[in-house]
Design a protein around this motif. Sequence first.
Motif, PDB file in Angstrom:
ATOM      1  N   SER A   1      -5.027 125.008  62.566  1.00 46.81           N
ATOM      2  CA  SER A   1      -6.027 124.221  63.304  1.00 46.81           C
ATOM      3  C   SER A   1      -7.408 124.251  62.668  1.00 46.81           C
ATOM      4  CB  SER A   1      -6.091 124.713  64.753  1.00 46.81           C
ATOM      5  OG  SER A   1      -5.998 126.117  64.787  1.00 46.81           O
TER       6      SER A   1
ATOM      7  N   VAL B   1      -5.203 117.360  60.658  1.00 48.26           N
ATOM      8  CA  VAL B   1      -4.601 116.887  61.916  1.00 48.26           C
ATOM      9  C   VAL B   1      -4.732 117.966  63.002  1.00 48.26           C
ATOM     10  CG1 VAL B   1      -2.461 116.041  62.963  1.00 48.26           C
ATOM     11  CG2 VAL B   1      -2.935 115.530  60.553  1.00 48.26           C
TER      12      VAL B   1
ATOM     13  N   ARG C   1      -4.347 131.061  59.010  1.00 53.27           N
ATOM     14  CA  ARG C   1      -4.239 132.147  58.019  1.00 53.27           C
ATOM     15  C   ARG C   1      -5.600 132.500  57.414  1.00 53.27           C
ATOM     16  NH1 ARG C   1      -1.253 129.382  52.782  1.00 53.27           N
ATOM     17  NH2 ARG C   1      -2.469 127.463  52.770  1.00 53.27           N
TER      18      ARG C   1
ATOM     19  N   VAL D   1      -2.713 134.316  61.598  1.00 53.85           N
ATOM     20  CA  VAL D   1      -1.263 134.350  61.381  1.00 53.85           C
ATOM     21  C   VAL D   1      -0.934 133.582  60.105  1.00 53.85           C
ATOM     22  CG1 VAL D   1      -0.812 132.317  62.873  1.00 53.85           C
ATOM     23  CG2 VAL D   1       1.037 133.920  62.383  1.00 53.85           C
TER      24      VAL D   1
ATOM     25  N   VAL E   1       2.095 131.775  58.783  1.00 57.80           N
ATOM     26  CA  VAL E   1       3.400 131.362  59.321  1.00 57.80           C
ATOM     27  C   VAL E   1       4.534 131.495  58.304  1.00 57.80           C
ATOM     28  CG1 VAL E   1       2.546 129.847  61.172  1.00 57.80           C
ATOM     29  CG2 VAL E   1       3.012 128.873  58.931  1.00 57.80           C
ATOM     30  N   SER E   2       4.189 131.744  57.048  1.00 58.34           N
ATOM     31  CA  SER E   2       5.261 131.943  56.055  1.00 58.34           C
ATOM     32  C   SER E   2       5.784 133.375  56.074  1.00 58.34           C
ATOM     33  CB  SER E   2       4.745 131.618  54.647  1.00 58.34           C
ATOM     34  OG  SER E   2       3.927 132.667  54.169  1.00 58.34           O
TER      35      SER E   2
ATOM     36  N   ASN F   1       1.983 122.914  63.826  1.00 61.58           N
ATOM     37  CA  ASN F   1       1.349 121.900  62.963  1.00 61.58           C
ATOM     38  C   ASN F   1       1.145 122.368  61.519  1.00 61.58           C
ATOM     39  OD1 ASN F   1      -0.840 119.559  62.565  1.00 61.58           O
ATOM     40  ND2 ASN F   1      -1.806 121.498  61.976  1.00 61.58           N
TER      41      ASN F   1
ATOM     42  N   VAL G   1       7.107 127.921  55.666  1.00 61.14           N
ATOM     43  CA  VAL G   1       5.888 127.498  56.380  1.00 61.14           C
ATOM     44  C   VAL G   1       6.218 126.447  57.437  1.00 61.14           C
ATOM     45  CG1 VAL G   1       3.640 126.347  56.150  1.00 61.14           C
ATOM     46  CG2 VAL G   1       4.409 127.957  54.382  1.00 61.14           C
ATOM     47  N   ASN G   2       6.915 125.397  57.011  1.00 65.81           N
ATOM     48  CA  ASN G   2       7.126 124.262  57.916  1.00 65.81           C
ATOM     49  C   ASN G   2       8.151 124.542  59.002  1.00 65.81           C
ATOM     50  OD1 ASN G   2       5.595 121.719  56.932  1.00 65.81           O
ATOM     51  ND2 ASN G   2       6.385 122.666  55.059  1.00 65.81           N
TER      52      ASN G   2
ATOM     53  N   TRP H   1      -0.558 108.997  57.649  1.00 70.57           N
ATOM     54  CA  TRP H   1      -0.943 109.436  56.299  1.00 70.57           C
ATOM     55  C   TRP H   1      -2.383 109.933  56.394  1.00 70.57           C
ATOM     56  CZ3 TRP H   1       0.353 106.032  51.434  1.00 70.57           C
ATOM     57  CH2 TRP H   1      -0.011 106.735  50.270  1.00 70.57           C
TER      58      TRP H   1
ATOM     59  N   ASN I   1      -6.505 117.944  54.090  1.00 68.61           N
ATOM     60  CA  ASN I   1      -6.436 118.789  52.873  1.00 68.61           C
ATOM     61  C   ASN I   1      -5.005 118.951  52.390  1.00 68.61           C
ATOM     62  OD1 ASN I   1      -9.142 119.266  52.657  1.00 68.61           O
ATOM     63  ND2 ASN I   1      -9.077 121.016  54.073  1.00 68.61           N
TER      64      ASN I   1
ATOM     65  N   SER J   1      -3.445 121.038  49.353  1.00 71.72           N
ATOM     66  CA  SER J   1      -4.395 121.986  48.752  1.00 71.72           C
ATOM     67  C   SER J   1      -3.799 123.396  48.649  1.00 71.72           C
ATOM     68  CB  SER J   1      -5.704 122.026  49.545  1.00 71.72           C
ATOM     69  OG  SER J   1      -5.440 122.473  50.847  1.00 71.72           O
TER      70      SER J   1
HETATM   71  N1  NAP Z   1      -1.480 114.478  55.554  1.00 67.99           N
HETATM   72  C1  NAP Z   1      -0.450 113.685  55.753  1.00 67.99           C
HETATM   73  O1  NAP Z   1      -0.459 112.521  55.349  1.00 67.99           O
HETATM   74  C2  NAP Z   1       0.758 114.188  56.477  1.00 67.99           C
HETATM   75  C3  NAP Z   1       1.847 113.320  56.643  1.00 67.99           C
HETATM   76  C4  NAP Z   1       2.966 113.770  57.328  1.00 67.99           C
HETATM   77  C5  NAP Z   1       2.983 115.040  57.855  1.00 67.99           C
HETATM   78  N2  NAP Z   1       1.919 115.870  57.676  1.00 67.99           N
HETATM   79  C6  NAP Z   1       1.990 117.209  58.257  1.00 67.99           C
HETATM   80  O2  NAP Z   1       0.883 117.363  59.123  1.00 67.99           O
HETATM   81  C7  NAP Z   1       0.620 118.755  59.308  1.00 67.99           C
HETATM   82  C8  NAP Z   1      -0.865 119.008  59.148  1.00 67.99           C
HETATM   83  O3  NAP Z   1      -1.210 118.817  57.785  1.00 67.99           O
HETATM   84  P1  NAP Z   1      -2.566 118.127  57.342  1.00 67.99           P
HETATM   85  O4  NAP Z   1      -2.233 116.836  56.728  1.00 67.99           O
HETATM   86  O5  NAP Z   1      -3.543 118.185  58.446  1.00 67.99           O
HETATM   87  O6  NAP Z   1      -2.973 119.088  56.120  1.00 67.99           O
HETATM   88  P2  NAP Z   1      -4.102 120.208  55.990  1.00 67.99           P
HETATM   89  O7  NAP Z   1      -5.451 119.631  56.247  1.00 67.99           O
HETATM   90  O8  NAP Z   1      -3.872 120.853  54.676  1.00 67.99           O
HETATM   91  O9  NAP Z   1      -3.751 121.224  57.154  1.00 67.99           O
HETATM   92  C9  NAP Z   1      -2.657 122.088  57.042  1.00 67.99           C
HETATM   93  C10 NAP Z   1      -2.948 123.342  57.825  1.00 67.99           C
HETATM   94  O10 NAP Z   1      -1.820 124.213  57.712  1.00 67.99           O
HETATM   95  C11 NAP Z   1      -2.305 125.507  57.361  1.00 67.99           C
HETATM   96  N3  NAP Z   1      -1.310 126.328  56.662  1.00 67.99           N
HETATM   97  C12 NAP Z   1      -0.650 126.072  55.519  1.00 67.99           C
HETATM   98  N4  NAP Z   1       0.129 127.114  55.192  1.00 67.99           N
HETATM   99  C13 NAP Z   1      -0.033 128.039  56.175  1.00 67.99           C
HETATM  100  C14 NAP Z   1       0.486 129.330  56.398  1.00 67.99           C
HETATM  101  N5  NAP Z   1       1.351 129.910  55.544  1.00 67.99           N
HETATM  102  N6  NAP Z   1       0.111 129.995  57.511  1.00 67.99           N
HETATM  103  C15 NAP Z   1      -0.760 129.449  58.376  1.00 67.99           C
HETATM  104  N7  NAP Z   1      -1.311 128.238  58.200  1.00 67.99           N
HETATM  105  C16 NAP Z   1      -0.950 127.545  57.106  1.00 67.99           C
HETATM  106  C17 NAP Z   1      -3.496 125.214  56.456  1.00 67.99           C
HETATM  107  O11 NAP Z   1      -4.287 126.378  56.301  1.00 67.99           O
HETATM  108  P3  NAP Z   1      -5.308 126.540  55.044  1.00 67.99           P
HETATM  109  O12 NAP Z   1      -6.507 125.702  55.356  1.00 67.99           O
HETATM  110  O13 NAP Z   1      -5.563 127.994  55.042  1.00 67.99           O
HETATM  111  O14 NAP Z   1      -4.562 126.041  53.837  1.00 67.99           O
HETATM  112  C18 NAP Z   1      -4.155 124.123  57.269  1.00 67.99           C
HETATM  113  O15 NAP Z   1      -4.870 124.661  58.339  1.00 67.99           O
HETATM  114  C19 NAP Z   1       1.486 119.477  58.286  1.00 67.99           C
HETATM  115  O16 NAP Z   1       2.647 119.975  58.927  1.00 67.99           O
HETATM  116  C20 NAP Z   1       1.858 118.379  57.306  1.00 67.99           C
HETATM  117  O17 NAP Z   1       3.043 118.683  56.615  1.00 67.99           O
HETATM  118  C21 NAP Z   1       0.805 115.463  57.011  1.00 67.99           C
END
Ligand code: NAP
Length: 319
Positions: free
Chosen positions: A28, A32, A52, A76, A78-79, A104, A127-128, A219, A223, A226
């Motif tokens: 969070s 998203v 994390r 936490v 999550v991995s 999420n 993670v997922n 979409w 981040n 990243s």
């Molecule tokens: N962006 C898109 O177009 C898109 C499309 C379809 C689905 N999604 C899904 O939407 C969800 C949110 O992603 P987002 O697009 O908002 O990307 P994001 O801005 O990179 O956010 C992802 C979040 O997940 C956290 N995270 C990753 N690995 C983790 C771990 N091992 N433990 C705890 N937290 C962890 C990240 O933490 P850090 O900041 O520390 O890295 C970040 O807070 C994800 O499940 C992604 O797969 C995204």
Amino acid sequence: MARRLIRRVAAEDLRKDLSGKTYIVTGSNSGVGLETTRQLITQGAHVVMAVRRPEAAQEAATGFEGLRGSYSIENVDVSDLASVRDFTERIRAQHPRLDGLVCNAGGVMFGSEAKYSKDGLEMTMAVNFFGHFLMTELLLDLLTKTKGSRWLIVSSVVHAGSPKNRPQVHLEDLAHKERSYNGFSAYADAKVAGVLYAQELAERVGAKGPFTASVHPGWARSNFGSGGNAMIRAAMALMRPFTRTMSDSNEDSAQTSLHVLLSDEALQYPGAYFSQSSVLYRDPGYRNGGWPTETPNPHARDMDVARELVRCSRDIVGL
Ligand SMILES: NC(=O)c1ccc[n+]([C@@H]2O[C@H](COP(=O)([O-])OP(=O)(O)OC[C@H]3O[C@@H](n4cnc5c(N)ncnc54)[C@H](OP(=O)(O)O)[C@@H]3O)[C@@H](O)[C@H]2O)c1
């Protein structure tokens, strides 16, 4: 160019009073998850930011000043299954109720070389899926005793694949040790697991447990990527200027999760897949998404696979 349909939460749902309710949103601090959190707090909820990097969450939370609700930050990874267990114990000690769990965290993708978690699981799936699976199972009784609770997992349009190439969970090798590796396929497979789990959970808990759903957010200009390897990070950065017109703000990308958490209408569809519109659907007729819509991937609708996935996952995470 015609403007693409963006599905938005009904105005009356955004006016609902959430005071006294508690939600957990993983990941969070960014993208998203951050926008989902902001809206829940705006409506008076308490949100546990499950992250994390607590310092990143603290910085993101400066934007919540003046909102009606409140937040707390819990560390936490999550991995890491031990970290997830530790997190759920803290939650159980601190919170007598849980109105929503938003699985999420994600947005990690690796290149051609697999990365493994501390527990020896392929990292994208760890993670997922696996981390969220364990978190959910350990908090299921808390969700179940909280009347009207909701649970969702953020999947992705890529779980759908194309008519010629459907991602799937590989029950014979869920830790991804026996097969050749491709980071994009691993991500798509992990997102299939989420769609299956939402359906299995709905079937298992029935009307007595939380409402469950899987979500494609859109979409998002987040981040995403990243946390992956350097090649993926560079590719995402290079693509960003060209994908701007096709991608969505993080606020738009939080709409589907918020609809699942707030709408009364959504409750008619336990276990269903809810999707923002997406130019990335490869099957005709799916691009407008739907709240809910049927996944075009038949494997992601197979309840025998869903039940077997859960059975195998229980062994893998040590339940
Ligand atoms: N962006 C898109 O177009 C898109 C499309 C379809 C689905 N999604 C899904 O939407 C969800 C949110 O992603 P987002 O697009 O908002 O990307 P994001 O801005 O990179 O956010 C992802 C979040 O997940 C956290 N995270 C990753 N690995 C983790 C771990 N091992 N433990 C705890 N937290 C962890 C990240 O933490 P850090 O900041 O520390 O890295 C970040 O807070 C994800 O499940 C992604 O797969 C995204």
